[in-house]
Design a protein around this motif. Structure first.
Motif, PDB file in Angstrom:
ATOM      1  N   ARG A   2       4.965  -7.214   2.524  1.00 27.18           N
ATOM      2  CA  ARG A   2       5.046  -5.998   1.730  1.00 27.18           C
ATOM      3  C   ARG A   2       4.261  -6.245   0.446  1.00 27.18           C
ATOM      4  NH1 ARG A   2       8.508  -2.625   3.934  1.00 27.18           N
ATOM      5  NH2 ARG A   2       8.707  -1.362   2.039  1.00 27.18           N
ATOM      6  N   ALA A  25      -6.189  -1.833   1.272  1.00 25.03           N
ATOM      7  CA  ALA A  25      -5.018  -1.127   1.796  1.00 25.03           C
ATOM      8  C   ALA A  25      -5.201  -0.802   3.276  1.00 25.03           C
ATOM      9  CB  ALA A  25      -4.783   0.147   0.989  1.00 25.03           C
ATOM     10  N   LEU A  28      -4.779  -4.011   5.396  1.00 22.42           N
ATOM     11  CA  LEU A  28      -3.387  -4.449   5.483  1.00 22.42           C
ATOM     12  C   LEU A  28      -2.608  -3.593   6.484  1.00 22.42           C
ATOM     13  CD1 LEU A  28      -2.669  -5.124   1.705  1.00 22.42           C
ATOM     14  CD2 LEU A  28      -2.785  -6.840   3.531  1.00 22.42           C
ATOM     15  N   VAL A  29      -2.834  -2.287   6.458  1.00 23.17           N
ATOM     16  CA  VAL A  29      -2.179  -1.413   7.435  1.00 23.17           C
ATOM     17  C   VAL A  29      -2.624  -1.766   8.847  1.00 23.17           C
ATOM     18  CG1 VAL A  29      -1.999   0.979   8.251  1.00 23.17           C
ATOM     19  CG2 VAL A  29      -1.824   0.483   5.806  1.00 23.17           C
ATOM     20  N   GLY A  32      -0.833  -4.639  10.324  1.00 22.39           N
ATOM     21  CA  GLY A  32       0.609  -4.517  10.469  1.00 22.39           C
ATOM     22  C   GLY A  32       1.415  -4.812   9.224  1.00 22.39           C
ATOM     23  N   HIS A  33       0.759  -4.908   8.064  1.00 24.17           N
ATOM     24  CA  HIS A  33       1.468  -5.142   6.814  1.00 24.17           C
ATOM     25  C   HIS A  33       1.808  -3.797   6.148  1.00 24.17           C
ATOM     26  CE1 HIS A  33       0.659  -9.411   7.191  1.00 24.17           C
ATOM     27  NE2 HIS A  33      -0.605  -9.126   7.429  1.00 24.17           N
ATOM     28  N   ALA A  34       2.561  -3.849   5.061  1.00 23.72           N
ATOM     29  CA  ALA A  34       3.053  -2.628   4.414  1.00 23.72           C
ATOM     30  C   ALA A  34       2.608  -2.580   2.960  1.00 23.72           C
ATOM     31  CB  ALA A  34       4.572  -2.567   4.505  1.00 23.72           C
ATOM     32  N   PRO A  35       1.425  -2.008   2.694  1.00 24.77           N
ATOM     33  CA  PRO A  35       0.967  -1.902   1.306  1.00 24.77           C
ATOM     34  C   PRO A  35       1.465  -0.633   0.625  1.00 24.77           C
ATOM     35  CG  PRO A  35      -0.771  -1.188   2.768  1.00 24.77           C
ATOM     36  CD  PRO A  35       0.385  -1.606   3.646  1.00 24.77           C
ATOM     37  N   LEU A  36       1.525  -0.702  -0.694  1.00 30.98           N
ATOM     38  CA  LEU A  36       1.774   0.444  -1.567  1.00 30.98           C
ATOM     39  C   LEU A  36       0.782   0.337  -2.713  1.00 30.98           C
ATOM     40  CD1 LEU A  36       3.699   2.829  -2.619  1.00 30.98           C
ATOM     41  CD2 LEU A  36       4.791   1.033  -3.975  1.00 30.98           C
ATOM     42  N   CYS A  54      -1.825   4.534   2.934  1.00 31.46           N
ATOM     43  CA  CYS A  54      -0.464   4.119   2.611  1.00 31.46           C
ATOM     44  C   CYS A  54       0.032   4.960   1.430  1.00 31.46           C
ATOM     45  CB  CYS A  54      -0.428   2.630   2.261  1.00 31.46           C
ATOM     46  SG  CYS A  54      -1.352   2.223   0.745  1.00 31.46           S
ATOM     47  N   HIS A  86       9.654  -1.003  -3.513  1.00 31.35           N
ATOM     48  CA  HIS A  86       8.899  -1.386  -2.312  1.00 31.35           C
ATOM     49  C   HIS A  86       9.354  -2.734  -1.749  1.00 31.35           C
ATOM     50  CE1 HIS A  86       5.606  -0.843   0.472  1.00 31.35           C
ATOM     51  NE2 HIS A  86       5.095  -2.025   0.177  1.00 31.35           N
TER      52      HIS A  86
END
Length: 374
Positions: A2, A25, A28-29, A32-36, A54, A86
């Motif tokens: 994250r 971003a 990362l998506v 399979g990761h979760a960016p903000l 994201c 997050h």
């Protein structure tokens, strides 16, 4: 993982920091990761971040005096709140200066590791805009980046500058280029006839029109017989540049596939700014199969192989720029050879490849934190 990306700029802004943050971003998506993303609010009239890969948290901002295209974030609790909500594993600070400083402070307070990405030559800007303040700029850079678990420099020159000014834990992380969008096959003869109706050789510059870019150094190239200079971009120097570059065509800001078509339709790409920590437009020109003329300073030193993919010239030397453009204008075979070599050089520098390198940096930082905690 994250990841919270705290960036000084994000689309719809058009600049290297915004583009790199967006590509980070996206990657990362894809992995399979979760960016903000946390970024300054845009100017009134821009819609929501519908095209962002994201969620995006916007922080109140004001336009920079004298340069309204750049917006500066105001103090806000949203940065720390975003990192907390997050449940960030790591904080990515994109060109930290104002918003990134708050992101660094929040990450430290919350015990979240941070990676700071150096992208802007603030010391060079200080010299350009105020004629002083270089030492002050470096003190600020050092204080921000020294607090990060790792600083990522985009080029060998930037890495050397950071280490020489006492920034610890610096590693190299270059930038990717979209080799599908930017490619020689997008060359457009109809566009070329519009830009150079008398069959002139087209020399292009793409980037901000601002004092630090020193685009006026193309004045000598404008004076070459059979050469048409094309300027792509906008900024506070546009009015003065229209006077300084007689005969040049100003196309304003262009993006996406339209920009790729312009790049591929050039005969020579000329960059003039001496303060580039990387210089993404040089890579985009190379991906488009276009030979490059650039200053022998900063990021272009890593990108341009002098005498193989283009020509490096002394910084701030209008005559050298003119002579390099003239040499390429006079030799079509040389232009073709440099362009082909440039394309071959960047074919492996995709955003996916450098994005995976970034994820490896994140993993190293998280592992080091775990070892220290144990």
């Amino acid at each position: 993982m994250r990841v919270v990306i705290v960036t000084e700029s994000f689309p719809p802004d058009v600049n290297g920091v915004a583009h790199c943050a967006l590509q980070t971003a996206r990657h990362l998506v894809d992995r399979g990761h979760a960016p903000l993303v946390v970024a300054p609010a845009t100017a009134a009239g821009h819609g929501p971040d519908a095209l962002a890969p994201c969620p995006v948290v916007r922080v109140p901002s004001l336009p920079l005096p004298g340069y309204p295209q750049v917006r500066v974030a105001l103090p806000s609790r949203r940065v720390a709140a975003a990192i907390t909500e997050h449940r960030a594993d790591i904080v990515h600070l994109a060109s930290p200066f104002i918003l990134g400083v708050r992101g660094m402070a929040a990450a430290a307070r919350l015990g979240v590791p941070a990676v700071a990405v150096y992208q802007t030559d603030l010391a060079g800007y200080a010299r350009t805009y105020v004629g002083a303040g270089e030492a002050t700029a470096w003190r600020r850079i050092r204080s921000v980046h020294a607090a990060a678990d790792r600083t990522l420099a985009p080029s060998s020159a930037a890495l050397h500058d950071l280490e020489a000014h006492g920034v610890p834990r610096v590693r190299l992380w270059p930038r990717g280029v979209d080799t599908t969008r930017f490619r020689p096959e997008h060359r457009d003869e109809t566009l070329r006839r519009e830009l150079a109706p008398n069959g002139e050789l087209i020399v292009g510059y793409v980037g901000r029109l601002a004092p630090e870019k020193q685009v006026e150094l193309l004045a000598g190239a404008c004076g070459l017989e059979g050469v048409r200079v094309v300027i792509v971009g906008d900024g506070p120097s546009e009015t003065s540049l229209r006077e300084a570059l007689p005969g040049a065509v100003f196309l304003g800001r262009r993006t996406g596939d339209e920009l790729a078509r312009i790049f591929a339709s050039l005969d020579v790409f000329a960059h003039t700014g001496p303060f580039e920590t990387f210089c993404q437009t040089v890579q985009e020109a190379m991906a488009s199969g276009v030979p490059v003329v650039a200053p022998a300073a900063g990021g272009p030193l890593d990108l341009v192989a002098h005498g193989r993919t283009g020509l490096l010239v002394p910084p701030r030397d209008e005559a050298a720029v003119r002579d390099a453009v003239g040499a390429l204008a006079a030799d079509p075979a040389l232009r073709a050879a440099y362009g082909a070599a440039g394309r071959a050089t960047v074919e492996g520098r995709t955003w996916a490849a450098v994005g995976d390198q970034l994820i490896d940096h994140y993993a190293d930082v998280l592992t080091a934190r775990t070892v220290v905690a144990a």
